[in-house]
Design a protein around this motif. Structure first.
Motif, mmCIF file in Angstrom:
data_model
loop_
_atom_site.group_PDB
_atom_site.id
_atom_site.type_symbol
_atom_site.label_atom_id
_atom_site.label_comp_id
_atom_site.label_asym_id
_atom_site.label_seq_id
_atom_site.Cartn_x
_atom_site.Cartn_y
_atom_site.Cartn_z
ATOM 1 N N GLY A 4 0.887 -1.201 0.027
ATOM 2 C CA GLY A 4 0.026 -0.028 -0.083
ATOM 3 C C GLY A 4 0.859 1.158 -0.066
ATOM 4 N N GLY A 5 0.786 1.993 1.104
ATOM 5 C CA GLY A 5 1.577 3.343 1.175
ATOM 6 C C GLY A 5 3.074 3.011 1.678
ATOM 7 N N GLN A 6 3.417 1.799 2.018
ATOM 8 C CA GLN A 6 4.910 1.746 2.380
ATOM 9 C C GLN A 6 5.631 1.786 1.183
ATOM 10 O OE1 GLN A 6 4.995 -1.836 4.578
ATOM 11 N NE2 GLN A 6 3.581 -1.116 6.181
ATOM 12 N N ASN A 7 6.964 1.774 1.450
ATOM 13 C CA ASN A 7 7.979 1.945 0.471
ATOM 14 C C ASN A 7 9.175 1.124 0.714
ATOM 15 O OD1 ASN A 7 9.493 2.757 -1.471
ATOM 16 N ND2 ASN A 7 9.798 4.745 -0.940
ATOM 17 N N PRO A 8 8.967 -0.210 0.718
ATOM 18 C CA PRO A 8 9.948 -1.337 0.919
ATOM 19 C C PRO A 8 11.417 -1.195 -0.020
ATOM 20 C CG PRO A 8 7.703 -2.331 0.984
ATOM 21 C CD PRO A 8 7.745 -1.174 0.394
ATOM 22 N N ASN A 9 12.353 -1.377 0.247
ATOM 23 C CA ASN A 9 13.525 -1.165 -0.728
ATOM 24 C C ASN A 9 13.484 -1.874 -1.732
ATOM 25 O OD1 ASN A 9 14.747 0.856 1.106
ATOM 26 N ND2 ASN A 9 15.835 -0.850 2.127
ATOM 27 N N ARG A 10 13.230 -3.287 -1.852
ATOM 28 C CA ARG A 10 13.131 -4.232 -2.845
ATOM 29 C C ARG A 10 11.980 -3.923 -3.660
ATOM 30 N NH1 ARG A 10 15.050 -9.955 0.151
ATOM 31 N NH2 ARG A 10 17.105 -9.111 0.449
ATOM 32 N N VAL A 13 12.792 -0.970 -6.081
ATOM 33 C CA VAL A 13 13.698 -1.147 -7.264
ATOM 34 C C VAL A 13 12.994 -1.629 -8.441
ATOM 35 C CG1 VAL A 13 15.280 -2.831 -7.924
ATOM 36 C CG2 VAL A 13 15.563 -2.067 -5.692
ATOM 37 N N VAL A 14 11.833 -2.109 -8.255
ATOM 38 C CA VAL A 14 10.944 -2.471 -9.207
ATOM 39 C C VAL A 14 10.294 -1.236 -10.013
ATOM 40 C CG1 VAL A 14 8.960 -4.085 -10.283
ATOM 41 C CG2 VAL A 14 10.615 -4.843 -8.443
ATOM 42 N N VAL A 15 9.900 -0.299 -9.100
ATOM 43 C CA VAL A 15 8.994 0.624 -9.461
ATOM 44 C C VAL A 15 9.598 1.614 -10.625
ATOM 45 C CG1 VAL A 15 7.859 2.868 -8.679
ATOM 46 C CG2 VAL A 15 7.706 0.924 -7.427
ATOM 47 N N PRO A 16 10.850 2.052 -10.543
ATOM 48 C CA PRO A 16 11.450 2.892 -11.652
ATOM 49 C C PRO A 16 11.248 2.100 -13.108
ATOM 50 C CG PRO A 16 12.917 2.958 -9.691
ATOM 51 C CD PRO A 16 11.727 1.913 -9.543
ATOM 52 N N GLY A 17 11.617 0.904 -13.057
ATOM 53 C CA GLY A 17 11.727 0.103 -14.330
ATOM 54 C C GLY A 17 10.113 -0.045 -14.830
ATOM 55 N N ASP A 85 21.282 -2.910 -10.474
ATOM 56 C CA ASP A 85 21.035 -3.154 -9.053
ATOM 57 C C ASP A 85 20.517 -4.538 -8.827
ATOM 58 O OD1 ASP A 85 19.988 -2.896 -6.268
ATOM 59 O OD2 ASP A 85 19.023 -0.993 -6.923
ATOM 60 N N GLU A 86 21.448 -4.992 -7.728
ATOM 61 C CA GLU A 86 21.544 -6.466 -7.184
ATOM 62 C C GLU A 86 20.125 -6.820 -6.555
ATOM 63 O OE1 GLU A 86 23.777 -5.537 -2.655
ATOM 64 O OE2 GLU A 86 24.551 -6.583 -4.376
ATOM 65 N N ASN A 87 19.474 -5.879 -6.147
ATOM 66 C CA ASN A 87 18.082 -6.034 -5.583
ATOM 67 C C ASN A 87 16.996 -6.231 -6.802
ATOM 68 O OD1 ASN A 87 18.983 -5.912 -2.826
ATOM 69 N ND2 ASN A 87 18.810 -3.510 -3.002
ATOM 70 N N PHE A 88 17.251 -6.029 -7.835
ATOM 71 C CA PHE A 88 16.388 -6.186 -9.119
ATOM 72 C C PHE A 88 16.464 -7.700 -9.395
ATOM 73 C CE2 PHE A 88 14.554 -5.582 -13.387
ATOM 74 C CZ PHE A 88 13.502 -4.800 -12.959
ATOM 75 N N ASP A 89 16.088 -8.343 -8.735
ATOM 76 C CA ASP A 89 16.372 -9.778 -8.845
ATOM 77 C C ASP A 89 14.567 -10.411 -8.560
ATOM 78 O OD1 ASP A 89 16.426 -12.574 -9.024
ATOM 79 O OD2 ASP A 89 18.530 -12.493 -7.838
ATOM 80 N N PRO A 90 14.027 -11.273 -9.197
ATOM 81 C CA PRO A 90 12.932 -11.809 -8.897
ATOM 82 C C PRO A 90 12.680 -12.463 -7.748
ATOM 83 C CG PRO A 90 13.247 -11.891 -11.254
ATOM 84 C CD PRO A 90 14.494 -11.265 -10.604
ATOM 85 N N ASP A 91 13.825 -13.309 -7.442
ATOM 86 C CA ASP A 91 13.963 -13.900 -6.187
ATOM 87 C C ASP A 91 13.972 -13.190 -5.095
ATOM 88 O OD1 ASP A 91 13.931 -16.350 -7.756
ATOM 89 O OD2 ASP A 91 15.942 -16.555 -7.791
ATOM 90 N N LYS A 92 14.669 -12.172 -5.098
ATOM 91 C CA LYS A 92 14.863 -11.170 -3.914
ATOM 92 C C LYS A 92 13.604 -10.239 -3.867
ATOM 93 C CE LYS A 92 19.897 -11.032 -4.089
ATOM 94 N NZ LYS A 92 21.065 -10.031 -4.183
#
Length: 343
Positions: A4-10, A13-17, A85-92
């Motif tokens: 929802g309104g939260q902004n987790p780091n991982r 990473v997906v949002v800009p893409g 970005d190393e966090n841009f990984d589906p598993d993560k």
């Protein structure tokens, strides 16, 4: 997303893409917000991302995304800012949000497709060009095939005409050969007849002379046939000589060298008689002429059997009946022969 309104780091990473590649927002610009750590203004995609995700046509836009015409600038930004970005990984990413995992996979798939498409596109263009050229070549080939069929039809007709002309030529050649042979035979005949001219002249002269002696010769021949058949050759010659003199005294013209064979004889008939067994001497020939022209039945004295042989061979084709006075059926055979006209 699940947060929802939260902004987790991982998830961030997906949002800009997603914002860079979204077809509806068409390369959505990030919000400029101060960085909490440094205080500098930085790009923030969280706000635009929430607006995109809240669109009711978001999933439809993903399905209908024009993956074949992604701007180069968008791919460049993804490769420079997002993909490293190393966090841009589906598993993560899936540990933070399953929806973000799907979007991450979608962005990665789009990037991979773009790379492959850039390799395939020239080949596809080359294929389309080759297919177009092939279509043009096939169209030209069909035209050439049609022209070939037309030429083959003309060739077939010309071959038929050629065969007909060959046949006519063969017929004409055969006629020429036949006419040449006939001409050669005619020339040979004319050449042969040319050699007979002298003989014909002599024969014509002889026939002209015999025309004037014809009356006397026929008179003498009639006398020989009627009266001298039973006498010998010597007596006939003497009597004929006397008759020639007597005819001359009476003012009639006749041949000086009278011959019964020349007056009443026919060379072809005499030759046939010889084949049937008649002797070829003049006396035998004269006797045969007398037998043929006499109106009375001849009585032939034939000790050597020559006349007997001649008559049998000559009348064999006419079913000659041979009888003797001592035969018991003498009368019947004679009666049948007379009745049916058999010799």
């Amino acid at each position: 997303m699940n947060h929802g309104g939260q902004n987790p780091n991982r998830s961030m990473v997906v949002v800009p893409g997603q914002c860079l590649s979204d077809p509806i927002t068409q390369d959505v610009k990030p919000d400029r917000v101060p960085d909490p750590g440094t205080g500098r203004m930085t790009d923030d995609y969280w706000g635009p991302s929430k607006r995109i995700l809240g669109d009711l046509k978001f999933l439809e836009s993903l399905v209908q995304f024009d993956k074949d015409h992604i701007p180069v600038r968008v791919i460049k930004q993804l490769e420079e800012k997002i993909l490293p970005d190393e966090n841009f990984d589906p598993d993560k990413v899936k540990t933070a949000s399953s929806a973000a995992e799907g979007l991450c996979k979608w962005v990665l798939a789009i990037c991979k497709y773009d790379k492959v498409a850039k390799v395939i596109a020239p080949k596809r263009e080359a294929l389309e060009k080759a297919q177009a050229e092939f279509s043009v070549a096939m169209a030209a080939l069909e035209i050439k095939r049609a022209q070939l069929r037309e030429v083959e039809e003309k060739l077939s007709k010309l071959e038929a005409v050629l065969e007909e002309n060959k046949r006519r030529y063969a017929n004409l050649q055969a006629e020429v050969d036949e006419n040449t042979k006939q001409l050669q035979r005619a020339e040979e005949l004319i050449g042969g007849l040319g050699g007979e001219r002298e003989r014909w002249d002599t024969t014509a002269k002889s026939l002209g002379e015999r025309y004037f002696t014809l009356t006397g010769d026929v008179l003498l021949a009639s006398g020989v046939v009627a009266y001298l058949g039973a006498f010998t050759l010597q007596f006939r010659m003497e009597q004929t000589k006397n008759w020639v003199q007597r005819v001359a005294e009476l003012g009639m013209i006749c041949s000086n060298n009278f011959s019964l064979t020349e007056i009443l004889g026919e060379a072809v008939v005499i030759r046939q008689w010889n084949i049937f067994g008649l002797p070829s001497d003049s006396f035998s020939v004269d006797n045969a002429i007398i037998i043929k022209n006499a109106r009375r039945f001849p009585l032939m004295i034939d000790p050597q059997g020559q006349a007997n042989k001649w008559v049998k061979n000559m009348e064999k084709a006419n079913n000659l009946s041979i009888i003797r006075l001592t035969q018991s059926d003498y009368g019947r055979i004679l009666e049948n022969a007379i009745q049916f006209g058999q010799p």
